[in-house]
Each structure stands twice: as C-alpha cells, then as structure tokens.
Design a protein around this motif. Structure first.
Motif, PDB file in Angstrom:
ATOM      1  N   PRO A 273       0.812  -1.221   0.000  1.00  0.00           N
ATOM      2  CA  PRO A 273       0.000   0.000   0.000  1.00  0.00           C
ATOM      3  C   PRO A 273       0.843   1.268   0.000  1.00  0.00           C
ATOM      4  CG  PRO A 273       0.070  -0.963   2.182  1.00  0.00           C
ATOM      5  CD  PRO A 273       0.789  -1.921   1.294  1.00  0.00           C
ATOM      6  N   GLY A 274       0.163   2.386  -0.225  1.00  0.00           N
ATOM      7  CA  GLY A 274       0.834   3.682  -0.200  1.00  0.00           C
ATOM      8  C   GLY A 274       1.214   4.149  -1.584  1.00  0.00           C
ATOM      9  N   SER A 275       1.332   5.452  -1.734  1.00  0.00           N
ATOM     10  CA  SER A 275       1.714   6.029  -3.023  1.00  0.00           C
ATOM     11  C   SER A 275       3.153   5.680  -3.353  1.00  0.00           C
ATOM     12  CB  SER A 275       1.561   7.551  -2.979  1.00  0.00           C
ATOM     13  OG  SER A 275       0.220   7.891  -2.763  1.00  0.00           O
ATOM     14  N   LYS A 276       3.389   5.433  -4.629  1.00  0.00           N
ATOM     15  CA  LYS A 276       4.750   5.174  -5.080  1.00  0.00           C
ATOM     16  C   LYS A 276       5.194   6.362  -5.917  1.00  0.00           C
ATOM     17  CE  LYS A 276       3.033   0.985  -4.173  1.00  0.00           C
ATOM     18  NZ  LYS A 276       1.613   0.708  -3.913  1.00  0.00           N
ATOM     19  N   LYS A 277       6.133   7.105  -5.380  1.00  0.00           N
ATOM     20  CA  LYS A 277       6.659   8.256  -6.102  1.00  0.00           C
ATOM     21  C   LYS A 277       8.173   8.152  -6.158  1.00  0.00           C
ATOM     22  CE  LYS A 277       3.094  11.755  -5.298  1.00  0.00           C
ATOM     23  NZ  LYS A 277       2.923  13.191  -5.011  1.00  0.00           N
TER      24      LYS A 277
END
Lengths: 499, 237
Positions: A273-277
């Motif tokens: 999970p979580g944004s991948k930047k």
C-alpha cells in the motif's frame, strides 16, 4: 364420524413426524465455463471504434443454442468512480460486436465488461470479465517528439500511414513546454497508486516535464508531483521503469528510474500500500552526490537497474537506498567499477538482458563494452561479456543510434549516413545515405515478433524534419519502406506507442 | 361440538408454527468501551521532544464506541483517571467533552496534553477507565489478543524526552542502523517526520532513507562527521 375425523387429524399431525427419505443423489447439470475460467482480461479499445469478442464457451452437458441466454454488461470501473454507477446491458448476443462510444463509454475511463451465459433449463450461469481501457485514435503508432523554435510538440504516424502533427499542443492548448528532451513510454502497466493502473507516458523538456494520460494524451501531473519532494533543479533526461522479473515471467515494473540534473532518483513499486513516487537523490557508494550520469539505464533480474557515471567513469547498480558498486567477481573482460571512459550510447543487444555500451576513451576512440544484467542460478557471477575497440568510423561522435534486438548490430548515424556496426565481427558498413543537407537526429529500432522489424530515422535540414521508416531483415539489412514523411520539426526522440 | 374445538385448536396450533421470529437485537443496557485495533491501540506514547520547542500543548485522541443502538440525544460518558496515573489532571492534561453525540455509535475524545518542565526527565502516565454514567454502563471488559489491557482501560504516556520508537529494532534498524538519540533527532529534523511508531509504507520508508542520507552528507560537508551521545559516528547503512 367423530372417530374418522379424529383419525384424520391424527394422521395429519403425525405426518409432520414423517421421516424425509428424499432422494438426495446429485444429478449432473450443465456447467458453463467461459474462456477457460481465466482471470479478467485487459483490453485497450479505441473510442468510437468497434469491439468484437467471440468468447470460448465450454459446457459439460452442451445445451441447444435456444436453451442458452447471453448478456453483456458494462460499468465504469475507474478508481474514482462511485460504487453505485449504473450497469448497462450492451448486448444479448452470443458474440459481442458493438461500437465503443457515447453514451455508455467515456474516453479515458476504465470499464468492467461482464459476459454471462445462462442455461435456461437450470438457471445456472457462467461468467467472464474483461477490463476495458478506452483510448483515442492515438492509441497506437510511431510518436515523434520534436522541437519547434524554443518549444516542443509531438506528432504521430498512425498504423494506416496517416500523419498527425501538433498533437500535444492541440490536446493541451495553453500549456506550452520548453525545448523537448525525451518522450518516455512505459513498457508495462504501472500501479503506482497515484492514478489508475495503466501504461505511463512522460514528456521531458529542458526545464521540467510532465506525465500525460496514456489514453487521452492530456496533461496529468507536473514533473514535481511525481516526486515525494519536487527536485529544486529540473533538468530531466530519463524517466522510465525497469523490470527485474525473470525472463520466463510476464514482465512487470519493479523500479522507476529518473535521471534529473545528472542524478538518479528511484521509485519502488510493488503490491504494497501507499503512493509510489520518485524519491530523493541517490548517493554513491561513498555517500556523496558527486556523479553525473549518462542518460541511459538498463537492467535485468539480477541487477535491476544499471547506470554509468561519467565523472567516476564506472557503472553503478541502482538500489532504492542508494547507488552500489558491483562485486569484484562480476568483472573479467573489463572492470564494471572502473571503465575509465565516458558512455556515449547504451541499448539492448540481441539476447534478452544483454547490453551494448558504446564508450569513448580519453583519446576520443570508440569502445564497445558488453555485459549482462542477469545471472541465472548456478551460473558464474561474471556479467562482463566483452570489450573491444570499435572499428566503426564516427561511432564516438554518433548523433543517433539504435540497438537491434534481432541481430548483433548497432545502427548509428554520423552526419547524413546510417551505418551498421556488427558487434561479433567488429566491422561497420554504410547502410543508407540521406541527402547531404539532412542530418540524422534520432533513431529507434522496433522489434516486431513474427513480422518485419523496423528502424525509424529522423533527419533535420535546418528548417524541417523528415521521417524515414526502414524494414529490417532477419540478417539485419535495412530497406526503405515507402516514402519519407515530411512536415516535422526537429525530432529529438522517437517512441512506438501501443494501446 | 367437542370435535369442532379440537379442530380449531389444531388449526391454531398448526398456524403458530408459521409465526415469524423476532429479530435478534441487542436488548441490554447501553454500554461503552474503548476501541482497540491496529490504528487505535490500547496505549499511546506521546513525546513533545519530536515537536517544535515552542509547542506547549498538543492533542491526543481516544476513541469510544457504544454497545446498543444510538440515541436521539447526546449522552454522557464517564471516564475516570486512575490513582495509578503520574500525570496530574488540570496541569499535565485535560480530557475534552465526554459526550456521545446523538445518533452516533462512536466518538473521538480529545485529551489535551501540556508540555511541562518535569517531562524533560520523566515519562508521565494517564491511566483512564470507563465508569458508569447516567447513560452508559461499562461495556466489554475482554482483552483483544494484541492488547495488554482490556477494553475498559486506556493508557497514555507523555514525555518531553526523545524516546526510541517501539518498532525501531523490528522495522527501522535494517534501514537506519543502530539507534542513538542523536541520530533519531537528526532524522526528525531532516525529514520533518515526528511519528515513527506507526506503520511506514515501503516507498515512503525508502524516501526517508534517501532523505536522511542526503541530509547527513550535507551536514558532514559543513561540519564534519556527526558523533552521537555514545561517542559513535552517526551513519546510515
């Protein structure tokens, strides 16, 4: 009479105590399996184009055609869509043949298409799903990033041979870009949790960049938004995805690599999970940002991403926590940790996960370094494959190049000529000469499995750009396919877009 | 005549079997308890040391949930501060309005924490327990598997000391190396991140690693190596 009534009532009451000796033997019924019971399939469809699907239906006890009922339904499955979006029935035929247009479909959205086959005799159904992504007419074709004055735009040559110019500026009016640098098209669908999973498209220019919607080509995110913390200096040259999946697997993105202002930033993707930047500047193994990378990145299942530092004159392996030097034992033909040269060009070879790097030594002589980014289980850890001074005139000053992935060749251009360098024999041959006024500015090789591979070259005569498409034979010979295409600006990068 | 009665009786008896069961609903008193789950564990550690020096108060939140149906009026909650608490109510902390709003199943209650000099060298505790009020009796008293205390009790620890995150050895040491207070304070300053006890997603953690490494490089460029309270050089693997 009373006795009879009482007897009847008793019998009725006692009937409730009757032991059920029902017949519980299972009777086989028709089981319907569609498309072998596979997981939902992903389909890219062009808006206003037709969609035809002929599903494979298996029945354990085949029913007559009249006993089957078909239903094709569709609903908007885009991540931002409501959970209560309406479901439309688009067909009740056995095979689907519809136009993908309004009002059911919207350009750029994702849809879940459901197919249900019901056996009227039993009421039981088999179902199968398809994930649709609706793109526009620019779904497939050659893309050309071109400089026009101090701005940039891109054009396309579509599969039917038609040319569409000024696509970026037409779709994104009022959002001019600086001098263009690179057009990046991801090879796979990317799940980064900052927008819907899809292939990604990035437009890089001299002082910034952006992500475009892969389906609509509309501006999606500014360059800085793609990072956890926007870089203070924005001079992007690479923004791509690499895969470390083994060759036998279906490739998927493992890491994003951005090279900005000579420094590398990584993006860790995966099923978490979580944004991948993209993150911060990665440091060298010595813990410093004192390096300048060439604008090339390659990778494989053992070394996910490999870059070359033209300051430290060495290859580096990219991990999301920092740059790493290679273990000593990987180098025999040359030292991965000390090439002593500048990288001029790097691309895939004709073996999966093998790479050719064209280098330039201090005297200006061209060298070919060959290495691989995969070490199979039980193999020697050595990844260096060869080093030779290139017998290739002008290779150290090449203006454009493209590696063939079907033959041991590198096509490169100097001035108005295309030469073909053969890595195995260390020889170069002139393949094509353009008019003297034209200089080659960019080249791209496209492997077409089962078909004719292509080499595309872009030229510039000082005022206008032209595009030449060559067929590449199985032994690496090139032949001009049709006429040249004109009307372009100065093309700086080429890509092939697929749906 | 007698037969007619028997017939009617039988008919009623038969029809009785057709009656619909009442729905199984919570029929007991209204009760209330602390929620206990991953994002709202049964204890909370708050440190002012990770905040700006000018921050003199902050808010911690506790969540309470009812048993039974919501009411159409606000209802009073009774939370007692146990004698075992070392923090003093009214000086170190205050508990916000203890009201379960009308039509609500759940309510976050603010606990206002005050930064006081004594917290520099000690950890104060606030031990809370659910007590009977005019509207609620205490709810579940069981203890979920991962919770050291039951659903009727909640513990808040408050300090101005920099505490080693509970998950350092398990989740952070691999990326950030051995713990030291100097290192941890530098990590907080360079990333701006104050909560290191909650789950950090992998991509975010990579960014934190990259950020502290680059910040340490910039620090050393200006001041030379950083030494922690144990005399060891601060490094990240």
């Amino acid at each position: 009479m009373r006795i009879q009534i009482l007897t009847l009532l008793s019998a009725v009451s006692l009937a409730g105590c009757y032991k059920d000796n029902g017949n519980y033997d299972y009777k086989p019924i028709n089981k319907i399996v569609i498309e072998g019971g596979k997981a939902p399939e992903a389909l890219s469809v062009v808006f206003n184009d037709s969609l035809k699907i002929t599903p494979d239906i298996e029945q354990s006890m085949p029913a007559a055609e009249a006993d089957l009922m078909y239903e094709w339904t569709v609903y908007d499955n885009s991540p931002a869509s409501s959970y209560v979006v309406p479901t439309d029935t688009v067909s009740r035929e056995r095979n689907l043949a519809i136009k993908v247009g309004s009002p059911v479909f919207i350009l750029g959205q994702n849809y879940r298409l459901g197919y249900k086959v019901t056996d009227k005799r039993t009421g039981l159904s088999g179902v199968h799903y398809y994930n649709l992504t609706i793109g526009n007419k620019y779904a497939r074709g050659w893309m050309f990033l071109e400089q026009t004055g101090n701005s940039g735009d891109f054009s396309m040559i579509l599969p039917d041979g038609s040319v569409e110019h000024n696509i970026y500026s037409t779709i994104n009016a009022g959002m001019p870009i600086g001098k263009p640098v690179k057009l990046e098209l991801s090879a796979w669908s990317i799940t980064d949790d900052i927008s819907a999973p899809s292939r990604r498209m990035y437009l890089l220019y001299e002082n910034g960049g952006m992500e475009l919607n892969y389906q609509t080509l509309q501006h999606k995110f500014d360059y800085g938004y793609l990072f956890f913390l926007a870089p203070e200096v924005q001079k992007p040259v690479v923004h791509t995805w690499v895969s470390n999946t083994p060759p036998a697997w279906t490739p998927s993105a493992s890491m994003g690599i951005a090279i900005n202002d000579g420094k590398v930033h990584a993006n860790l993707v995966g099923g978490f999970p979580g944004s991948k930047k993209w993150g911060g500047v990665l440091l060298t193994p010595e813990g410093t940002p004192n390096y300048t990378l060439s604008p090339y990145v390659v990778g494989g299942s053992t070394y996910t991403a490999i870059v070359h530092d033209n300051v430290g004159k060495r290859f580096l392996s990219v991990a999301t926590s920092g740059l790493q030097r290679f273990p000593t034992q990987v180098s025999t033909e040359f030292d991965m940790n000390d090439t002593g040269m500048d990288l001029v060009f790097m691309d895939s070879a004709n073996v999966t996960r093998y790479y050719n790097a064209v280098m330039k030594d201090a005297a200006g002589a061209p060298w070919l370094l060959q290495f691989k980014a995969i070490v199979n289980t039980g193999e020697s850890p050595v990844i260096t494959l060869g080093k030779q001074q290139m017998n290739a005139p002008g290779a150290a000053q090449l203006t454009a190049a493209a590696g063939s992935t079907i033959t041991p060749h590198i096509f490169y251009a100097t001035g108005n000529k295309i030469l073909r360098y053969e890595t195995t024999s260390n020889t170069a041959a002139e393949e094509y000469v353009f008019p003297a006024t034209e200089q080659v500015t960019s080249m791209k090789f496209r492997r077409v499995p089962g078909g004719v591979s292509e080499l595309v070259a872009a030229t510039w005569n000082g005022t206008a750009g032209r595009v030449y498409i060559f067929d590449v034979s199985n032994i690496g010979d090139i032949s001009l396919s049709g006429n040249a295409y004109g009307g372009f600006g100065k093309i700086v990068d080429i890509g092939y877009k697929v749906p | 005549m007698q037969l007619r009665y028997i017939a009617i009786l039988s008919a009623f008896a038969g029809l009785a079997a057709c009656s619909q069961d009442d729905r199984l609903m919570y029929q007991q008193d209204s009760r209330i308890y602390f929620t206990k789950n991953v994002v709202n564990a049964d204890s909370l550690v708050y440190s002012f040391a990770v905040t700006d020096a000018s921050k003199m108060k902050d808010t911690a939140w506790i969540t309470l949930r009812i048993m039974g149906l919501p009411a159409d009026k606000d209802r009073a909650i009774n939370i007692a501060v146990s004698d075992t608490s070392t923090a003093k109510q009214g000086y170190h902390f205050e508990i916000g309005p203890l009201v379960m709003p009308a039509d609500s199943f759940q309510k976050r209650i603010p606990v206002i924490l005050y930064r006081k000099p004594g917290m520099k060298d000690s950890i104060l505790t606030i031990d809370l327990s659910v007590q009977e009020s005019a509207d609620f009796k205490p709810g579940y008293s069981d203890r979920p598997a991962s919770s050291p205390i039951d659903r009727l009790h909640y513990k808040i620890s408050v300090t101005d000391q920099l505490l080693k995150p509970a998950r350092w050895d398990v989740s952070l040491a691999g990326s950030f190396g051995a713990y030291s207070e100097t290192k941890f304070r530098f990590m907080i300053q360079s990333t701006g991140k104050t909560d290191w006890n909650s789950t950090i997603y992998p991509a975010d953690q990579q960014f934190l690693i990259q950020t502290v490494k680059y910040a340490l490089y910039k620090y050393e460029e200006q001041y030379g190596p950083m030494t922690d309270e144990n005399g060891e050089r601060v490094e990240f693997p």
